[in-house]
Structures are given as structure tokens and as C-alpha cells.
Design a protein around this motif. Structure first.
Motif, PDB file in Angstrom:
ATOM      1  N   LYS A 104       8.327   8.936 -14.992  1.00 52.24           N
ATOM      2  CA  LYS A 104       8.063   9.135 -13.743  1.00 52.24           C
ATOM      3  C   LYS A 104       6.734   8.247 -13.384  1.00 52.24           C
ATOM      4  N   ARG A 105       5.901   8.001 -14.052  1.00 58.75           N
ATOM      5  CA  ARG A 105       4.683   7.163 -14.096  1.00 58.75           C
ATOM      6  C   ARG A 105       5.025   5.661 -13.599  1.00 58.75           C
ATOM      7  N   TYR A 106       6.090   5.160 -14.476  1.00 58.57           N
ATOM      8  CA  TYR A 106       6.572   3.812 -14.254  1.00 58.57           C
ATOM      9  C   TYR A 106       7.011   3.474 -12.959  1.00 58.57           C
ATOM     10  N   PHE A 107       7.622   4.439 -12.292  1.00 63.70           N
ATOM     11  CA  PHE A 107       8.326   4.346 -11.081  1.00 63.70           C
ATOM     12  C   PHE A 107       7.205   4.229 -10.063  1.00 63.70           C
ATOM     13  N   TYR A 108       6.091   5.232 -10.352  1.00 65.07           N
ATOM     14  CA  TYR A 108       5.033   5.307  -9.386  1.00 65.07           C
ATOM     15  C   TYR A 108       4.372   3.982  -9.434  1.00 65.07           C
ATOM     16  N   ASP A 109       4.156   3.323 -10.460  1.00 66.76           N
ATOM     17  CA  ASP A 109       3.649   2.082 -10.552  1.00 66.76           C
ATOM     18  C   ASP A 109       4.370   1.103  -9.799  1.00 66.76           C
ATOM     19  N   VAL A 110       5.452   1.247  -9.982  1.00 70.28           N
ATOM     20  CA  VAL A 110       6.388   0.168  -9.235  1.00 70.28           C
ATOM     21  C   VAL A 110       6.202   0.123  -7.716  1.00 70.28           C
ATOM     22  N   LEU A 111       6.209   1.398  -7.235  1.00 68.18           N
ATOM     23  CA  LEU A 111       6.222   1.411  -5.888  1.00 68.18           C
ATOM     24  C   LEU A 111       4.750   1.760  -5.157  1.00 68.18           C
ATOM     25  N   LYS A 112       3.756   1.792  -6.075  1.00 72.01           N
ATOM     26  CA  LYS A 112       2.205   2.049  -5.648  1.00 72.01           C
ATOM     27  C   LYS A 112       1.777   1.264  -4.316  1.00 72.01           C
ATOM     28  N   PRO A 113       1.939  -0.161  -4.373  1.00 70.87           N
ATOM     29  CA  PRO A 113       1.710  -1.031  -3.568  1.00 70.87           C
ATOM     30  C   PRO A 113       2.269  -0.470  -2.068  1.00 70.87           C
ATOM     31  N   LEU A 114       3.473  -0.103  -2.000  1.00 71.60           N
ATOM     32  CA  LEU A 114       4.340   0.318  -0.832  1.00 71.60           C
ATOM     33  C   LEU A 114       3.559   1.602  -0.360  1.00 71.60           C
ATOM     34  N   GLY A 115       3.051   2.270  -1.073  1.00 75.67           N
ATOM     35  CA  GLY A 115       2.342   3.667  -0.557  1.00 75.67           C
ATOM     36  C   GLY A 115       1.088   3.559  -0.290  1.00 75.67           C
ATOM     37  N   ASP A 116       0.328   2.264  -0.171  1.00 73.68           N
ATOM     38  CA  ASP A 116      -0.873   2.157   0.171  1.00 73.68           C
ATOM     39  C   ASP A 116      -1.065   2.189   1.600  1.00 73.68           C
ATOM     40  N   ALA A 117      -1.732   3.365   2.276  1.00 73.53           N
ATOM     41  CA  ALA A 117      -1.796   3.605   3.712  1.00 73.53           C
ATOM     42  C   ALA A 117      -2.937   2.719   4.289  1.00 73.53           C
ATOM     43  N   LYS A 118      -3.563   2.015   3.430  1.00 70.86           N
ATOM     44  CA  LYS A 118      -4.626   1.113   3.833  1.00 70.86           C
ATOM     45  C   LYS A 118      -4.105  -0.092   4.733  1.00 70.86           C
ATOM     46  N   THR A 119      -2.970  -0.609   4.344  1.00 72.15           N
ATOM     47  CA  THR A 119      -2.535  -1.674   4.625  1.00 72.15           C
ATOM     48  C   THR A 119      -1.131  -1.471   5.865  1.00 72.15           C
ATOM     49  N   ILE A 120      -1.298  -0.310   6.315  1.00 70.42           N
ATOM     50  CA  ILE A 120      -0.293   0.146   7.160  1.00 70.42           C
ATOM     51  C   ILE A 120      -0.474  -0.727   8.723  1.00 70.42           C
ATOM     52  N   THR A 121       0.519  -1.074   9.073  1.00 69.71           N
ATOM     53  CA  THR A 121       0.533  -1.963  10.356  1.00 69.71           C
ATOM     54  C   THR A 121       0.929  -1.192  11.725  1.00 69.71           C
ATOM     55  N   ALA A 122       0.730  -1.591  12.818  1.00 68.31           N
ATOM     56  CA  ALA A 122       0.791  -0.948  14.167  1.00 68.31           C
ATOM     57  C   ALA A 122       2.547  -0.487  14.209  1.00 68.31           C
ATOM     58  N   GLU A 123       3.416  -1.262  13.751  1.00 68.84           N
ATOM     59  CA  GLU A 123       4.931  -1.163  13.803  1.00 68.84           C
ATOM     60  C   GLU A 123       5.375   0.118  12.882  1.00 68.84           C
ATOM     61  N   GLU A 124       4.502   0.418  11.848  1.00 71.71           N
ATOM     62  CA  GLU A 124       4.851   1.288  11.074  1.00 71.71           C
ATOM     63  C   GLU A 124       4.412   2.723  11.245  1.00 71.71           C
ATOM     64  N   PHE A 125       3.697   2.979  12.483  1.00 72.81           N
ATOM     65  CA  PHE A 125       3.548   4.265  13.170  1.00 72.81           C
ATOM     66  C   PHE A 125       4.759   4.741  14.151  1.00 72.81           C
TER      67      PHE A 125
END
Length: 706
Positions: free
Chosen positions: A536-557
């Protein structure tokens, strides 16, 4: 109420006629304030009428055992959808058909038209035995030891309207697979049956108490082999145990999987064995020759014709066409995107089926459809007809065939738009990973919430609706899960939760997971085995950048398919039925159960009469305990605690547990049932008088579920 009072029901068979008339009468009473809203809701759910996200309209669900429909029934459903709904049919992951935007007053009309077409909605929702699903290839599967279809039909008929499963703590979902490959996913069902033959005797491997949802559990094996004539008695005894011992106060803990987790498989089976002694039918012989009518099977002499789209046709032959065990015929799978069919589209499809296949059509858990007995020379003709209806897509049950529940389109529990995302992902697979249209190593399933109607926890890659708070705003999100599903050899997996990602980023999640698998899996390594190997940890690391809410854009609301910022609007679901909160109403229920017992006794239905009397006493005891704020979250708890709190007032019925549970000590003979009913009448009458001596009092709603 002119919409429901003037139905002509004389030509309808008696059980369905009674169901329809009762629905008419209950709607009439409810709309005139003569029936409590929650009480009515509890009732209408068991008749297939389910609350919808949009106010003033309902979802109407049919109950179609093993997904069997005929072309004429498809036409009838299409006509109903045009007359009473938005003109669309939705095929579910439980081989049912749902209609949306139904007005309450139109539901008896739909019931009537269903009955005329040989169908029902009885116990399609609510705390009942839900639709019994089965492998859509059952009967034509080259790998099956025998056809499970007659056993599914017999089970459906046995438990339909059966008093033991009308008011359980939660729903029960059974499934029958056609072979060890477990294409019906028995491993996550309450009762699962896989056919086997042992020493020339037909029987089943039996699994119990599996489930999906927020806490998924793989069903443990109860029997490696149970003779076929014992499966219905086993289910009946198991249902009685679940009804008596299952949780009722805490709705989220009321499924059978939690009961088994608490008491263990060994104790559960011991209680089932005890219960067997009281069953009228120790075995139930099933007519193995029963099968749905095939109608006129077309001859294999169609003139040669060219497919309208040769490349698509070649893929379609590879992914959607299977040779039946009956030599010379093909089973053809139809991909129905999101399970949605328009009314006219359905009628035209029924015409194609009549011309090129048998009348035995099966809806599938993949929200598609399986045609049977298609002659080889009919295949290009059938493809051309399907292509013209936008139903000629290849890739049935492959990576490109994405399952999704309705989500926020219509469901009150929906958190995100599952259907909009599914369309985006299907397009992504076809355009960016075209080779996966014909591959089935990875299957994708989406649910709009954690409850699992889209079966996301049984997907190699799955998603369920969620949200992410970003400052003062909320963005729509999906919980990503990996590693669920079934292997070709029948191994069942439950997915693991990995990370929550804004829903607009899910296409990139798919790209990253696909590319990771292609780059790092060993030759021929099944995706779930790859997931287990990497962890499980391996897949978390693969996808972690996509889960970063700090980089969310206006469109993603914005959720998929939405033209405004996401607003979380979660209603109250009705999947588990509801509570009723008035003591008098509960005692009225008890009285009605005793009346039903008397009617069943007169009709010679001894098991039904006994169970109605049993339920009447349980219900009356519960009412008195709730009136004095005594907790009673299981039936067995009521039986054990009533003596402590009311023993001095009901000495003739003490000890109460032994008094009531005489029902499980012997079979329902006429002498026993007559005496048992007489005791129930006395007890319920005294309970009503006892209540009259108390002050009127509301009960805490959660408690009624007992």
C-alpha cells in the motif's frame, strides 16, 4: 386520489394484486395524514420505491432474479419509463432495472404494469432479501458443472413475501456463481453459492457474511460442499439467526458481516444447526429442468454481410462474443455505458434480440446485457444493428468498461459525480491506452459515496466519492483504492485505500497507475498480485503529489459535469430502511402480525403463521421496553431482558426467552402453531393493556430498528 384509486387489478394474480392494492391504500392514508411519514417510508422501501436526491420524486427499483428479462419485458419497461419517468432505464450492479423521477402516485401504476409483464418490485429495497444475482452466463457457461439458474429461481420464489425476511435489521444480498471463477462475486455477499459435484451429487460451496462498503469483508467458507437440496433450508435458518441476533440500533453495524465478526463462524453455524430443527422443510428439492423459455431460436442461415465498422467489429468479436457450451451458438455481451438505456433505444434493441437471439436475456453486474443462442452467421447483422443504436462498443468487462453508480445525479447519499468521471475515464482509456480496450487485467469501478453501489472495493482500481477542505472551501475528491476484484481462478480480493485526490486529478491517477504497472510488473503478473507485492505504501508514494491540496487550482473546485463550484449536499440515505418512533404504532404492528398469523393458519401456511406469531410477541415486548427507556438493539436481547423488566407483570409468559423460542424447538405442526398463536394473542392483548396504563411517550428513533 384519482391517480391510484381507479386501477383495474382483476386480471392480476392474487399476491401481486394484494401488493398493489396495499400500496394504493397506504399512499392514500399517508397523503391524508393517517400514517406517520417514517412508518410509510419503511413500508414503501420494501415495495421498491426509494427516495431520490430531487424532492418530490422517487427512484423505482424492480427485482429481477439473476437478471433474466425477455425482449417483451424490455419493451414493457421502456413503455413504463416513458409513461411515468424521464424515459430512461438504468441497469444496476445487482442485475436490476431502476427508473428515476417517479411520482409517488404513479408507483402503483408501475407495479401494475410490472405484474402484467410478469415482473415485480416486491422487496427490491429495504431490510429484506434483495435481488438474488447470478453469473449472467449461467446455463451457457462452458466451465459450469451444472446450470445454477433453477436454484436461483427457486430461492427467489421461496423467500419472496416470506415473513422471516420482511423486517430484518438490514438487507441480505445472495449470489450464485456459475463456476469456480466466481463471476458473480460471491465472496462479498451475505450468502454465496458456487456449484460443485461430489460423488455424482450436485451441491454448492457456500460462503457467508461477506460485504463491501466502508468496512469490506471477504465471506468465509461455511461449507466446501452442501447438497443442493439443503441450500434453501440453510439460508432460511441463517436468516432466522440473523433476524434474531443481528444488530438493529446501530445501523452501520447491522449487516451480517458484523454479526459474524462478533460471534464467529463456528457459533453462527451452531445457531443455524439449532434453528434447522424447527424448519418444516429440512430439504427442498428443486426442479433442475426448469429454465427460462428460449422462444424461437434463429437458424444459422443468415446471408453474409459486411460489418459497418470492420476494425471495431474485430475487437467486438474478441471481447464481447463467447462460444456457449451448447455447440454452434454464441453468447453476445452488450456494453451499455453507465447502464443507461433510452426508451426508444430499448425498444429497438428488443427488436434486434427477437431477430438474432433467444428470448432469454441476462442483465449483468457490469451494467450490461448478455444475449444467448446467437447463430454465428447472425453476428455481423447483430453488430450492425447494435452499432446503429450506439451499443456496438467492444470492450465488455475489460479495462474500458467502467462501472459507476448514479452518484450525485439522483442519489441522496452521493458525494461526487461518479457518472461524469466514468465518461472521462472511458474516453481516456480508449484514446490514450487503446490496447487496454481488449485487456481485462485491470477493471475500474466508481461509487459516488463510500457505500459501494458501484462496487469500488471489488475493483483493481476503484474510487469512491469524498471531499477535501481547502481553507474555507471544499473541493470534490475521490478516495483511491487498489487491489480488489476476482481472479480467473476465483480468488477474491478486497481493495486497499491509498489516498484521497481531487476528482479533477483522477484521470492523471489512472495514467500514473497504468504506466507504473506497465513499467514495473513482471511478465504476466496479475494486477492484484502486483499490488500485494509492492504494498500500500508504494502506491501512496506514487500518487502523493496528486493528493497535495496546496496545489489545487480554481478549476478543481468544480466536479465533473458541473458548471458551478462544488457544494457538498449529502442527504439521508434509505438503503437500510428507516425507524418508526411511536409506541402505539409499534403495538399496532404487533397486533397486525398476530392477525396475519391467524390468516396464515387458516390458509394452511403453518411456517408463516408461526413466524408471524413469533414476530408479534417480539414486537409487543419491544414496545413495552422502549416505553420505559430500556435498550433493545437485538431480538435476542429483547427476549433475554424482558423477563428482568416485566417478569412480575407477565408471569404466565416467563421465562420469556423460552416462552417465545418454543418456535425453534420443533417443526410447525398444526397443533403447535394453533397453541402458539393463542399464546401470542393473549400476550399482545395484555401488552396493549399494559401500554394503556402508561403515559403516551415517543421513543428514541434509533431504538425502533429492533
Amino acid at each position: 386520489m384519482t391517480t391510484t384509486q381507479d386501477l383495474d387489478l382483476q386480471h392480476i394474480d392474487a399476491p401481486a394484486r394484494a401488493d398493489i392494492q396495499e400500496l394504493v391504500d397506504r399512499i392514500y392514508a399517508y397523503q391524508r395524514g393517517q400514517e406517520d411519514e417514517d412508518r410509510f417510508k419503511h413500508y414503501r422501501l420494501t415495495r421498491g420505491v426509494y427516495g431520490q436526491r430531487q424532492l418530490g420524486v422517487h427512484m423505482f427499483r424492480t427485482k429481477i432474479p439473476f437478471g433474466h428479462v425477455t425482449p417483451d419485458q424490455l419493451i414493457a419497461l421502456a413503455d413504463m419509463s416513458e409513461r411515468h419517468t424521464n424515459g430512461r432505464l438504468h441497469i444496476t450492479t445487482r442485475q436490476n432495472v431502476q427508473m428515476h423521477y417517479v411520482k409517488l402516485n404513479d408507483s402503483p401504476k408501475i407495479w401494475k404494469e410490472l405484474a402484467e409483464a410478469g415482473m415485480t418490485a416486491r422487496e427490491a429495497c429495504g431490510n429484506t432479501v434483495r435481488n438474488i444475482t447470478a453469473s449472467p452466463m449461467a446455463g451457457v457457461d462452458p466451465n459450469e458443472p451444472f446450470d445454477v439458474t433453477p436454484y436461483v429461481q427457486a430461492s427467489f420464489e421461496y423467500f419472496l413475501r416470506n415473513p422471516i425476511c420482511q423486517e430484518m435489521g438490514r438487507k441480505i444480498k445472495p449470489a450464485f456463481s456459475s463456476s469456480e471463477q466466481d463471476s458473480a462475486f460471491t465472496y462479498f455477499h451475505d450468502f454465496g453459492f458456487i456449484p460443485r459435484i461430489q460423488d455424482g451429487v450436485k451441491g454448492f460451496k457456500v460462503v457467508v457474511a461477506g460485504g463491501l462498503g466502508a468496512v469490506s469483508m471477504i465471506a468465509p467458507t461455511a461449507f466446501e460442499f452442501l447438497p443442493a437440496n439443503r441450500i434453501i433450508p440453510f439460508m432460511e435458518a441463517g436468516l432466522r439467526v440473523f433476524d434474531r441476533y443481528g444488530e438493529r440500533e446501530k445501523r452501520m453495524k447491522a449487516r451480517m458481516k458484523y454479526l459474524l465478526k462478533d460471534m464467529g463462524l463456528e457459533t453462527f453455524l451452531e445457531l443455524v444447526t439449532e434453528e434447522m430443527a424447527s424448519l418444516e422443510n429440512q430439504t427442498v428439492e428443486i426442479d433442475e429442468s426448469w429454465a427460462p423459455a428460449l422462444g424461437t431460436i434463429p437458424s444459422d442461415n443468415f446471408e453474409a454481410t459486411e460489418p459497418l465498422h470492420p476494425n471495431l467489429y474485430a475487437e467486438w468479436l474478441k471481447t464481447n462474443v463467447t462460444e456457449q457450451k451448447q455447440g454452434g451458438y454464441r453468447a453476445v455481451a452488450i456494453r451499455i455505458p453507465l447502464g443507461n438505456l433510452g426508451a426508444e433505444q430499448t425498444r429497438l434493441l428488443a427488436g434486434l434480440i427477437k431477430e438474432f437471439a433467444s428470448d432469454d436475456v441476462r442483465l449483468s453486474v457490469q451494467q450490461g446485457m448478455i444475449l444467448r443462442y446467437v447463430p454465428p452467421t447472425a453476428l455481423p447483422h447483430l453488430f450492425n444493428g447494435l452499432y446503429a443504436l450506439n451499443l456496438g462498443l467492444p470492450g465488455y468487462d475489460t479495462t474500458a468498461d467502467i462501472t459507476a453508480c448514479p452518484g450525485t445525479d439522483t442519489c441522496a447519499l452521493g458525494v461526487t459525480n461518479s457518472t461524469g468521471l466514468a465518461e472521462i475515464l472511458e474516453d481516456l482509456v480508449r484514446t490514450e491506452f487503446p490496447e487496454m480496450v481488449t485487456e481485462d487485467d485491470i477493471r475500474i469501478k466508481i461509487s459516488g459515496c463510500m457505500n459501494g453501489c458501484g462496487q469500488h472495493m471489488a475493483a483493481n482500481i476503484g474510487f469512491h466519492g469524498s471531499s477535501i477542505r481547502v481553507g474555507q472551501k471544499i473541493a470534490p475528491a475521490m478516495q483511491v483504492v487498489v487491489g480488489g476484484g476476482i481472479t480467473d481462478d476465483g480468488r477474491g480480493f478486497v481493495a486497499q485505500k491509498v489516498i484521497k485526490v481531487p476528482t479533477r486529478r483522477i484521470p492523471q491517477v489512472i495514467r500514473d497507475l497504468f504506466n507504473d504497472y506497465k513499467a514495473n510488473a513482471t511478465e504476466g503478473e496479475y494486477y492484484n498480485d502486483y499490488v500485494v507485492r509492492q504494498g500500500k505504501r508504494y502506491f501512496y508514494d506514487v500518487l502523493k503529489p496528486l493528493g497535495d491540496a496546496k496545489t489545487i487550482t480554481a478549476e478543481e473546485f468544480y466536479d465533473w459535469g458541473q458548471d458551478r463550484e462544488y457544494v457538498q449536499e449529502i442527504g439521508v440515505g434509505e438503503c437500510a430502511g428507516v425507524s418508526i418512533d411511536v409506541i402505539g404504532a409499534i403495538l399496532d404492528d404487533a397486533s397486525n402480525k398476530v392477525i396475519a398469523s391467524g390468516e396464515a393458519l387458516k390458509a394452511g401456511l403453518l411456517p408463516d403463521a408461526a413466524y408471524h406469531a413469533y414476530s408479534g410477541m417480539i414486537t409487543a415486548a419491544k414496545a413495552l421496553m422502549l416505553a420505559e427507556d430500556k435498550k433493545c438493539n437485538t431480538h435476542i436481547g429483547i427476549l433475554r431482558d424482558f423477563s428482568e423488566h416485566f417478569g412480575d407483570r407477565f408471569s404466565e409468559a416467563m421465562p420469556f426467552e423460552a416462552f417465545v423460542l418454543r418456535i425453534k424447538k420443533q417443526q410447525p405442526t398444526e397443533a403447535f402453531v394453533t397453541a402458539y398463536l393463542a399464546d401470542a394473542r393473549i400476550f399482545v392483548s395484555k401488552a396493549i393493556k399494559e401500554r394503556e396504563s402508561q403515559l403516551d411517550k415517543k421513543v428514541i428513533g434509533e431504538y425502533y430498528k429492533a
